[in-house]
Structure formats: structure tokens, C-alpha cells
Design an enzyme around this catalytic site. Structure first.
Site, short mmCIF file in Angstrom:
data_model
loop_
_atom_site.label_atom_id
_atom_site.label_comp_id
_atom_site.label_asym_id
_atom_site.label_seq_id
_atom_site.Cartn_x
_atom_site.Cartn_y
_atom_site.Cartn_z
N SER A 186 0.84 -1.20 0.00
CA SER A 186 0.00 0.00 0.00
C SER A 186 0.88 1.26 0.00
CB SER A 186 -0.95 -0.06 1.20
OG SER A 186 -1.97 0.89 1.08
N SER A 187 0.80 2.08 1.03
CA SER A 187 1.66 3.26 1.08
C SER A 187 3.13 2.86 0.97
CB SER A 187 1.43 4.03 2.38
OG SER A 187 2.30 5.12 2.50
#
Ligand SMILES: *[C@@H]1O[C@H](CO)[C@@H](O)[C@H](O)[C@H]1NC(C)=O
Ligand SMILES: *[C@@H]1O[C@H](CO)[C@@H](O)[C@H](O)[C@H]1NC(C)=O
Length: 351
Positions: free
Chosen positions: A210-211
Site C-alpha cells: 500500500s503506502s
């Protein structure tokens, strides 16, 4: 095109609660409500996010719960007898790096995992959590440390300190070589590991979810001199979240502009995404394929494929001679890496 919603991963006692927050991005047309206890902060026309604050009067957007395996326990099989590097780091435990490892503009906390049988001149894997995560969380939720135990490499886990523990994938500083912010902090830790611990500079890799996957792309683009290969799990292309009101430049231009004048090789890239990811749309997989095939000046035509690898419902596509690989998880959501898929990244890196 860049389509996403920001997701925070919040650990609880025995499971991970994935909370969807609103986001933005070109093409985003979903909900703009925040969960109770948070308030929507507009960062630019492309990107808003829910941050702690006054509770909104409306109902929460949505909440998804899922269980993330901590992976099987494995037995150490390596037999290296070399003198261990990083003697100040205890073996077999996740340890905060308290030494001054260089410029750290955003107070990123760096943790090290050194297996008991670490090799001399070991390879290094930088492993990055998603929004709301920590080094400890990513250490526990993934199988990378078991592979380090087996294969004798070092792992650096970062903990992002700002922006609700998301990595800075939007700031101009972070998107630039030696520009500052989180990417420079992580680059400092890599440089420290190379100079102080004898890490093999030709075997430095980055992965994240994700991030952290977005940061994987950011590191690969801004520090191609340090990173030899990356594996992005449920991310977006470098620059996708960039604070810009104009249409984005070509993906490859974003990479090239991160380090003008750099003429060396770029990292090989492996990109993983689930078709049912509710937070970061699956279409971002192909945007990353476009970015990195273009950077490597290779065709977007698939040159090889395999299904049911590294586990059922996952399929692999190869581009060029393997500079870029893409993995699709049929029906998989945002909770990557799924247990049993990390081996794909480990083998891609040649660890
Ligand atoms: C991803 O975006 C496409 C195109 O906008 C949409 O059709 C699809 O439903 C989205 N997938 C998910 C899991 O939201
Ligand atoms: C694979 O996908 C099929 C169809 O979506 C599903 O029924 C099955 O449970 C999945 N298998 C695994 C191992 O996830």
C-alpha cells in the site's frame, strides 16, 4: 490514470482491521465521508484524506475486517559460518537502530533484523508498512524475517512518523533524489548499512504494501543508484499521488525527473495487485507496468506467463527479459502480501 482511496491498517490484538478512508485521485468518484473521529483534509485537487479530528456528523464510510496470517514458522537451514556484520545489532530480534544513520528529515524510525546466521557482505531488504502501520507490524505480518533466517540477509523496517504513518509519496522533496523527506531518510539508512555493516551495494532491494508499495516505487525512481530491484504490493505508480493540478507527465518522465542526469541502470520491478482491492484499484497495477517497462525501454507485450504461482489464484506475467514482472491475485483484496506470496519477491530479488 491514478485511482485510489487511502487505507489505514490498524492492528488489534489478534487481527488487522482495515479501515477505508476517503481519498482522491483522478477518476475517484466514491464516498467522501470520513469515519467517526476523523475529518476530511483536502491536500490538493487530487488527494484528500481523513485525519484525526472532530467527528463528522455522517455515518462512517465503510469498515472492512480481514485476517492477516503471520506466516508459518520455519526452521533455519543456512549454514554460513562467516563473521557476522553489524556486531552492535543483536541477532534474531527486531532492533531499533539508535545510531545516527545520517540525514533523517522526517524522523523515520529504522529497525533492523539481523538473522543469527547473517552472511558476510549480506544483501539488504528494505521493508515498508502501509498507512497506519509500523516496523513492528510489518515485521510480524510478513514472512520476510523467516526468509532472512534461511538465507542470511539483513532487513531494514522503517516506521513512518508523519501523515498518520503514511509514507510521503506526494511531496516534491520525497520524489527527488536527495531532495529530503521520507525517501532521503530511508536512503540514509541504506547508505549507513552499506558503509557500516558491509552490505553488498549490488544487492539492495525494497518492498512494501500500500503506502509502502508506493514508497517502493518512489525509492526505485529517486534512488536507482541504491535500489537494485523492488516489489510493490497493492501500490500506485511513482508520482501518482503527486500534488499537481495539471495532467501528469508520462510515468517514465516522473521517474527520470526524480534524478536528472542519472545515466545508470534502473531497478527491476515486480508489481503485485489483487483484482478485488477495494482501496487501491487494480488498474494501478497496469499503470506501474507502463511506468517501469517504459523506464526500461521494453515493450508492454507479455513475454512469459504462469498461473497458480506462487500460490493458487495468483498469476504472473513477465515483460522484456524479466526487468518487470506483474502478479495478479484473482479475487484478492488489499491485505497484501498474502502469506505464501513473499517467496515470489524473494526469488525475484535473488535473495
Ligand atoms: C476499479 O476501477 C474500475 C474502473 O473504474 C471499476 O470498474 C472497478 O469496479 C474498480 N474495482 C474495485 C475493486 O473497486
Ligand atoms: C480461488 O478463486 C476461486 C474463485 O474465485 C475461489 O472459489 C477459491 O476459493 C480461490 N482459491 C483460493 C486458494 O483463494
Amino acid at each position: 490514470m491514478c485511482v485510489f482511496r487511502l487505507m489505514l491498517t490498524v492492528p488489534t490484538t489478534n487481527r488487522w482491521v482495515l479501515i477505508l478512508y476517503i481519498g482522491g485521485g483522478s477518476g475517484y468518484s466514491g464516498s467522501t465521508q470520513c469515519d467517526v473521529g476523523t475529518v476530511c483534509v483536502k491536500l490538493n485537487d487530487w488527494y484528500s484524506q481523513c485525519q484525526p479530528g472532530q467527528a463528522p456528523t455522517q455515518a462512517p464510510t465503510s469498515t472492512i475486517s480481514t485476517t492477516v496470517s503471520t506466516g508459518p514458522t520455519t526452521t533455519s537451514t543456512a549454514t554460513s559460518t562467516a563473521t557476522a556484520p553489524a556486531t552492535s545489532i543483536p541477532a534474531g530480534a527486531l532492533t531499533r537502530l539508535t545510531a545516527n544513520f545520517g540525514t533523517n528529515p522526517t524522523n523515520v524510525a529504522i529497525y533492523v533484523y539481523k538473522p543469527a546466521n547473517v552472511k558476510n557482505n549480506p544483501a539488504l531488504l528494505l521493508a515498508l508498512h502501509g498507512c497506519g502501520g509500523t516496523a513492528q507490524q510489518f515485521y510480524s505480518a510478513t514472512q520476510y524475517k523467516q526468509f532472512a533466517d534461511q538465507r542470511g540477509f539483513l532487513i531494514l523496517y522503517g516506521s513512518a512518523a508523519n501523515d498518520m504513518n503514511c509514507w510521503d509519496n506526494t511531496g516534491a522533496n520525497s520524489l527527488k533524489h536527495d531532495g529530503g523527506s521520507d525517501s532521503l531518510a530511508l536512503a540514509s539508512a541504506i547508505r549507513y548499512a552499506i558503509s557500516e555493516w558491509g552490505v553488498d551495494a549490488n544487492r539492495v532491494f525494497v518492498t512494501g504494501m500500500s503506502s509502502g508499495a508506493m514508497m517502493t516505487n518512489t525509492m526505485a525512481g529517486a534512488y536507482p543508484d541504491l535500489i537494485k530491484a523492488g516489489a510493490s504490493f497493492a501500490g500506485v505508480a511513482m508520482g501518482c499521488l503527486k500534488a499537481s493540478l495539471t495532467p501528469p507527465e508520462g510515468w517514465a518522465d516522473i521517474v527520470h525527473r526524480a534524478y536528472p542526469g542519472y545515466t545508470g541502470p534502473y531497478p527491476r520491478m515486480q508489481i503485485w495487485h489483487g483484482t478485488a482491492d477495494p482501496a487501491v484499484n487494480y488498474t494501478n497495477l497496469n499503470e506501474q507496468v507502463k511506468q517501469w517497462t517504459q523506464v526500461h525501454s521494453i515493450s508492454q507485450t507479455v513475454t512469459g506467463s504462469a498461473s497458480g504461482t506462487p500460490k493458487s489464484n495468483w498469476s504472473k506475467r513477465v515483460y522484456g527479459t524479466g526487468q518487470v514482472e506483474a502478479y495478479t491475485g484473482q479475487g484478492s483484496g488489499h491485505g497484501l502480501p498474502e502469506a505464501g506470496t513473499e517467496i515470489g519477491a524473494i526469488e525475484f530479488f535473488g535473495l
